[in-house]
Design a protein around this motif. Structure first.
Motif, PDB file in Angstrom:
ATOM      1  N   PRO A 119       0.782  -1.264   0.147  1.00 57.94           N
ATOM      2  CA  PRO A 119       0.089  -0.107   0.070  1.00 57.94           C
ATOM      3  C   PRO A 119       0.779   1.202  -0.174  1.00 57.94           C
ATOM      4  CG  PRO A 119      -0.833  -1.581   1.674  1.00 57.94           C
ATOM      5  CD  PRO A 119       0.597  -1.950   1.039  1.00 57.94           C
ATOM      6  N   LEU A 120       1.882   1.374   0.735  1.00 56.21           N
ATOM      7  CA  LEU A 120       2.771   2.483   0.714  1.00 56.21           C
ATOM      8  C   LEU A 120       3.499   2.535  -0.566  1.00 56.21           C
ATOM      9  CD1 LEU A 120       4.733   1.771   4.263  1.00 56.21           C
ATOM     10  CD2 LEU A 120       2.779   3.186   3.864  1.00 56.21           C
ATOM     11  N   LEU A 121       3.906   1.504  -1.058  1.00 58.02           N
ATOM     12  CA  LEU A 121       4.472   1.669  -2.547  1.00 58.02           C
ATOM     13  C   LEU A 121       3.278   2.222  -3.570  1.00 58.02           C
ATOM     14  CD1 LEU A 121       6.667  -1.364  -2.666  1.00 58.02           C
ATOM     15  CD2 LEU A 121       7.486   0.724  -2.886  1.00 58.02           C
ATOM     16  N   ILE A 122       2.209   1.770  -3.540  1.00 58.99           N
ATOM     17  CA  ILE A 122       0.973   2.321  -4.458  1.00 58.99           C
ATOM     18  C   ILE A 122       1.072   3.789  -4.192  1.00 58.99           C
ATOM     19  CG2 ILE A 122      -1.390   1.995  -4.904  1.00 58.99           C
ATOM     20  CD1 ILE A 122      -1.167  -0.872  -4.197  1.00 58.99           C
ATOM     21  N   GLU A 123       0.950   4.083  -3.037  1.00 56.69           N
ATOM     22  CA  GLU A 123       0.636   5.556  -2.675  1.00 56.69           C
ATOM     23  C   GLU A 123       1.831   6.452  -3.057  1.00 56.69           C
ATOM     24  OE1 GLU A 123      -0.160   8.342   1.441  1.00 56.69           O
ATOM     25  OE2 GLU A 123       0.261   6.250   1.778  1.00 56.69           O
ATOM     26  N   TYR A 124       2.853   5.871  -2.920  1.00 58.87           N
ATOM     27  CA  TYR A 124       4.093   6.966  -3.120  1.00 58.87           C
ATOM     28  C   TYR A 124       4.384   6.867  -4.877  1.00 58.87           C
ATOM     29  CZ  TYR A 124       9.197   7.935  -3.525  1.00 58.87           C
ATOM     30  OH  TYR A 124      10.380   8.386  -4.038  1.00 58.87           O
ATOM     31  N   PHE A 125       4.182   5.739  -5.651  1.00 59.63           N
ATOM     32  CA  PHE A 125       4.426   6.085  -6.869  1.00 59.63           C
ATOM     33  C   PHE A 125       3.034   6.918  -7.618  1.00 59.63           C
ATOM     34  CE2 PHE A 125       7.458   2.771  -6.070  1.00 59.63           C
ATOM     35  CZ  PHE A 125       8.616   3.258  -6.857  1.00 59.63           C
ATOM     36  N   SER A 126       1.930   6.464  -7.002  1.00 61.07           N
ATOM     37  CA  SER A 126       0.821   7.242  -7.580  1.00 61.07           C
ATOM     38  C   SER A 126       1.026   8.856  -7.316  1.00 61.07           C
ATOM     39  CB  SER A 126      -0.616   7.132  -6.601  1.00 61.07           C
ATOM     40  OG  SER A 126      -0.752   5.674  -7.032  1.00 61.07           O
ATOM     41  N   LYS A 127       1.561   9.203  -6.066  1.00 57.27           N
ATOM     42  CA  LYS A 127       1.915  10.676  -6.004  1.00 57.27           C
ATOM     43  C   LYS A 127       3.120  11.148  -7.094  1.00 57.27           C
ATOM     44  CE  LYS A 127       0.886  11.268  -1.093  1.00 57.27           C
ATOM     45  NZ  LYS A 127       1.254  11.461   0.263  1.00 57.27           N
ATOM     46  N   LYS A 128       4.031  10.292  -7.309  1.00 55.00           N
ATOM     47  CA  LYS A 128       5.045  10.396  -8.351  1.00 55.00           C
ATOM     48  C   LYS A 128       4.419  10.816  -9.755  1.00 55.00           C
ATOM     49  CE  LYS A 128       8.846  10.631  -5.888  1.00 55.00           C
ATOM     50  NZ  LYS A 128       9.626  11.870  -5.811  1.00 55.00           N
ATOM     51  N   ILE A 129       3.349  10.080 -10.094  1.00 55.19           N
ATOM     52  CA  ILE A 129       2.889  10.090 -11.327  1.00 55.19           C
ATOM     53  C   ILE A 129       2.106  11.558 -11.582  1.00 55.19           C
ATOM     54  CG2 ILE A 129       1.249   9.106 -12.905  1.00 55.19           C
ATOM     55  CD1 ILE A 129       2.116   6.171 -11.811  1.00 55.19           C
ATOM     56  N   ILE A 130       1.442  11.509 -10.355  1.00 50.43           N
ATOM     57  CA  ILE A 130       0.663  12.909 -10.113  1.00 50.43           C
ATOM     58  C   ILE A 130       1.576  14.017 -10.463  1.00 50.43           C
ATOM     59  CG2 ILE A 130      -0.725  14.250  -9.065  1.00 50.43           C
ATOM     60  CD1 ILE A 130      -2.088  11.962  -7.615  1.00 50.43           C
TER      61      ILE A 130
END
Length: 337
Positions: free
Chosen positions: A317-328
């Motif tokens: 979950p932390l990785l999903i959140e982290y890379f979602s923010k990076k993509i945004i």
């Protein structure tokens, strides 16, 4: 910041002409009148671009020796060779040794300035690419709250300040290079180079040249990863893929702290910290006879094991959140679905 050009020529009139010409174009200059002065200037601080006379006061090709010296320190520095005794062979040898361009005296001023402008642009482009690569890894964090990730973060802090060799094990794509780069950025060698030698991507007949370098029959030198990483860190990625014969050469380098280039006659002292990584079970490779146990013990002074993501479910979950923010951030999105 304006680029700095090192001008090396034993003719005072040519030094003056080049100095005025290059300053008028908006660049900074440093001057050297002979081999020893040039060597001192290069060792004091590498220029952004060097203009070297082929023949100075130490011999017929001492400018080529200075070219080799610069390339040993930083292969990306553009060097323009000039000569009043030029021939085709001299020009070819200069370019084979890594010269950016070769120009004959008396030179056309506009042609020379065009070479200098292209050399500065070339260097700036390489610096931008390097900065982008470093920024890429600098912006990526080691994400997770699993015990494995917390332990690795603690290990990075402990091992970074030492000169110990590090062996990083983990599946492909798990972050081994990221760990190595974090050690590099926190180490005393952070101002040196970070060189990667990927054992899985090399042709079997090129391992030793890529590692040790080579002195060719025409006098040119190919610098290997050990020399390119002088003063910095060499990451040997997928070290388990390196052939046994080359492994023995690496072991000898670690023992003697020196080596000879392929076809070379003189020893080159080693000043490099080595980090290795492998996605294979290295102990199985040793049992199978594919990897030298004595080499592993010398490389594995400090071991870091990163577990597969399947064993670190709490990190997902932390990785999903982290890379979602990076993509945004990277794509200027308001929301990521």
């Amino acid at each position: 910041m304006s680029a700095e050009i090192l001008i090396v020529d034993d003719n005072s009139d040519i030094r003056f002409i080049l100095d005025e010409l290059i300053k008028d174009a908006g660049y900074k200059t440093r001057l050297a009148a002979n081999y020893n002065q040039a060597l001192s200037e290069i060792d004091k601080k590498l220029p952004d671009v060097a203009i070297l006379d082929v023949k100075l006061d130490k011999g017929d090709n001492d400018g080529i020796q200075l070219l080799d010296h610069i390339k040993k320190k930083n292969v990306d520095i553009p060097v323009i060779m000039i000569s009043g005794h030029a021939n085709i062979e001299m020009a070819v040898n200069s370019l084979k040794s890594g010269a950016f361009e070769f120009i004959q005296k008396p030179f056309d001023k506009e042609r020379l300035m065009n070479f200098i402008r292209r050399a500065v642009e070339n260097l700036n482009l390489k610096k931008q690419n390097e900065n982008l690569e470093n920024k890429l890894y600098h912006t990526f964090d080691l994400i997770g709250k699993s015990q494995n990730i917390l332990s690795i973060k603690d290990q990075i802090e402990k091992v970074s300040s030492s000169e110990s060799r590090v062996f990083i094990s983990g599946p492909t794509g798990s972050g081994k290079e990221l760990i190595a780069r974090k050690i590099y950025r926190k180490s005393k060698r952070k101002d040196g180079t970070f060189i990667i030698l990927n054992g899985a991507l090399l042709d079997s007949d090129k391992y030793e040249v890529e590692l040790l370098g080579e002195e060719k029959n025409d006098g040119s030198i190919v610098y290997g990863a050990l020399e390119k990483a002088t003063g910095g860190i060499l990451l040997i990625d997928e070290v388990s893929e390196i052939p046994l014969e080359t492994q023995s050469k690496i072991l000898r380098v670690l023992i003697d702290q020196k080596f000879k280039r392929i076809n070379g006659d003189h020893d080159i002292n080693v000043d490099v910290r080595i980090i290795c990584s492998s996605s294979k079970d290295i102990k199985n490779e040793i049992r199978s006879g594919n990897f030298r146990e004595d080499l592993f013990h010398r490389l594995n002074v400090f071991q870091i094991d990163i577990e597969p993501l399947s064993s670190r479910v709490s990190d997902i979950p932390l990785l999903i959140e982290y890379f979602s923010k990076k993509i945004i951030e990277n794509y200027n999105l308001k929301k990521f679905n």
